[in-house]
Design a protein around this motif. Sequence first.
Motif, short mmCIF file in Angstrom:
data_model
loop_
_atom_site.label_atom_id
_atom_site.label_comp_id
_atom_site.label_asym_id
_atom_site.label_seq_id
_atom_site.Cartn_x
_atom_site.Cartn_y
_atom_site.Cartn_z
N ILE A 1 1.20 -6.17 -63.02
CA ILE A 1 0.38 -5.83 -61.85
C ILE A 1 -0.97 -5.25 -62.26
O ILE A 1 -2.02 -5.71 -61.82
CB ILE A 1 1.13 -4.87 -60.91
CG1 ILE A 1 2.40 -5.56 -60.38
CG2 ILE A 1 0.23 -4.40 -59.77
CD1 ILE A 1 3.35 -4.66 -59.63
N TYR A 2 -0.94 -4.20 -63.09
CA TYR A 2 -2.17 -3.48 -63.40
C TYR A 2 -2.90 -4.04 -64.62
O TYR A 2 -4.06 -3.71 -64.85
CB TYR A 2 -1.87 -1.99 -63.60
CG TYR A 2 -1.22 -1.39 -62.38
CD1 TYR A 2 -1.92 -1.24 -61.19
CD2 TYR A 2 0.11 -1.01 -62.41
CE1 TYR A 2 -1.32 -0.71 -60.06
CE2 TYR A 2 0.73 -0.47 -61.29
CZ TYR A 2 0.01 -0.33 -60.12
OH TYR A 2 0.61 0.20 -59.01
N GLN A 3 -2.22 -4.85 -65.40
CA GLN A 3 -2.79 -5.52 -66.57
C GLN A 3 -3.45 -4.55 -67.55
O GLN A 3 -4.53 -4.78 -68.06
CB GLN A 3 -3.77 -6.60 -66.12
CG GLN A 3 -3.08 -7.63 -65.25
CD GLN A 3 -4.03 -8.61 -64.60
OE1 GLN A 3 -5.23 -8.42 -64.59
NE2 GLN A 3 -3.45 -9.66 -64.04
N THR A 4 -2.73 -3.46 -67.84
CA THR A 4 -3.23 -2.45 -68.78
C THR A 4 -2.59 -2.59 -70.16
O THR A 4 -2.94 -1.85 -71.07
CB THR A 4 -2.95 -1.03 -68.26
OG1 THR A 4 -1.54 -0.87 -68.07
CG2 THR A 4 -3.68 -0.78 -66.96
N MET A 5 -1.64 -3.52 -70.29
CA MET A 5 -0.93 -3.70 -71.55
C MET A 5 -1.06 -5.14 -72.03
O MET A 5 -1.11 -6.06 -71.21
CB MET A 5 0.57 -3.40 -71.40
CG MET A 5 0.90 -1.98 -71.10
SD MET A 5 2.69 -1.74 -71.00
CE MET A 5 3.14 -1.88 -72.72
N ALA A 6 -1.05 -5.30 -73.32
CA ALA A 6 -1.00 -6.65 -73.92
C ALA A 6 0.47 -7.07 -74.02
O ALA A 6 1.37 -6.24 -74.07
CB ALA A 6 -1.64 -6.63 -75.30
N ILE A 7 0.71 -8.36 -74.05
CA ILE A 7 2.08 -8.88 -74.11
C ILE A 7 2.81 -8.39 -75.36
O ILE A 7 4.01 -8.10 -75.30
CB ILE A 7 2.11 -10.44 -74.01
CG1 ILE A 7 3.55 -10.93 -73.86
CG2 ILE A 7 1.44 -11.07 -75.20
CD1 ILE A 7 4.23 -10.54 -72.59
N GLY A 8 2.12 -8.26 -76.47
CA GLY A 8 2.77 -7.77 -77.69
C GLY A 8 3.29 -6.35 -77.54
O GLY A 8 4.38 -6.02 -78.01
N ASN A 9 2.52 -5.50 -76.85
CA ASN A 9 2.95 -4.12 -76.62
C ASN A 9 4.14 -4.08 -75.67
O ASN A 9 5.08 -3.31 -75.86
CB ASN A 9 1.80 -3.28 -76.08
CG ASN A 9 0.65 -3.17 -77.05
OD1 ASN A 9 0.76 -3.56 -78.21
ND2 ASN A 9 -0.47 -2.66 -76.59
N LEU A 10 4.12 -4.93 -74.65
CA LEU A 10 5.24 -5.00 -73.72
C LEU A 10 6.49 -5.52 -74.43
O LEU A 10 7.60 -5.05 -74.18
CB LEU A 10 4.91 -5.90 -72.53
CG LEU A 10 6.04 -6.08 -71.52
CD1 LEU A 10 6.41 -4.75 -70.87
CD2 LEU A 10 5.67 -7.11 -70.47
N THR A 11 6.31 -6.46 -75.34
CA THR A 11 7.45 -7.01 -76.08
C THR A 11 8.13 -5.93 -76.90
O THR A 11 9.37 -5.83 -76.90
CB THR A 11 6.98 -8.17 -77.00
OG1 THR A 11 6.38 -9.17 -76.18
CG2 THR A 11 8.13 -8.74 -77.79
N THR A 12 7.36 -5.10 -77.58
CA THR A 12 7.95 -4.02 -78.37
C THR A 12 8.73 -3.07 -77.49
O THR A 12 9.87 -2.72 -77.79
CB THR A 12 6.83 -3.25 -79.12
OG1 THR A 12 6.13 -4.16 -79.95
CG2 THR A 12 7.42 -2.12 -79.95
N VAL A 13 8.14 -2.65 -76.37
CA VAL A 13 8.83 -1.76 -75.43
C VAL A 13 10.08 -2.46 -74.90
O VAL A 13 11.15 -1.85 -74.80
CB VAL A 13 7.89 -1.37 -74.27
CG1 VAL A 13 8.65 -0.68 -73.15
CG2 VAL A 13 6.76 -0.49 -74.77
N GLY A 14 9.94 -3.73 -74.56
CA GLY A 14 11.06 -4.49 -74.00
C GLY A 14 12.23 -4.60 -74.94
O GLY A 14 13.39 -4.57 -74.52
N ILE A 15 11.97 -4.74 -76.23
CA ILE A 15 13.05 -4.84 -77.21
C ILE A 15 13.87 -3.55 -77.23
O ILE A 15 15.10 -3.58 -77.15
CB ILE A 15 12.51 -5.18 -78.61
CG1 ILE A 15 12.01 -6.62 -78.63
CG2 ILE A 15 13.55 -4.94 -79.69
CD1 ILE A 15 11.20 -6.99 -79.86
N PHE A 16 13.20 -2.42 -77.31
CA PHE A 16 13.92 -1.15 -77.38
C PHE A 16 14.56 -0.77 -76.05
O PHE A 16 15.72 -0.39 -76.00
CB PHE A 16 13.00 -0.03 -77.89
CG PHE A 16 12.73 -0.14 -79.35
CD1 PHE A 16 13.67 0.30 -80.27
CD2 PHE A 16 11.56 -0.69 -79.82
CE1 PHE A 16 13.45 0.19 -81.63
CE2 PHE A 16 11.32 -0.81 -81.18
CZ PHE A 16 12.27 -0.38 -82.09
N ALA A 17 13.80 -0.88 -74.97
CA ALA A 17 14.35 -0.53 -73.65
C ALA A 17 15.44 -1.53 -73.25
O ALA A 17 16.51 -1.13 -72.78
CB ALA A 17 13.25 -0.49 -72.60
#
Length: 129
Positions: free
Chosen positions: A91-107
């Motif tokens: 929605i807010y487009q404040t993150m790059a996909i790579g950063n979201l991927t890292t968070v997504g793996i752990f979460a």
Amino acid sequence: MKALGWWLMLVGSLRLASVWFGFFDIWALRLAVFSSTTMTEVHGRTFGVWTLLTCTLCFLCAFNLDNKPLYLATFLSFVYAFGHFLTEYLIYQTMAIGNLTTVGIFAGTSIVWMLIQWNAHQKSHTKHS
């Protein structure tokens, strides 16, 4: 300590790095998480405090996997964090996909593992006849 407890200790320890960045190295936090926006020092400290709370939940839950309310609070902290980062990306487009991927793996790993183990870490409160 069970494997899930060790995992929560690892995740909590990694979250400590984000706490440090939030308080003392805002630019590293921006690069590692919110790379598509500007951040102020207040944003960094707020993120640091929020992350410190979730880190504390990880550590407490790791040693108390049989405590259902604490387990649920820790589980929900992962759901809320992932939801937050997902909206920041989509929605807010404040993150790059790579950063979201890292968070997504752990979460994501934590959410799935805690769901699978939901009933495995409780004390038996039934009396045997």
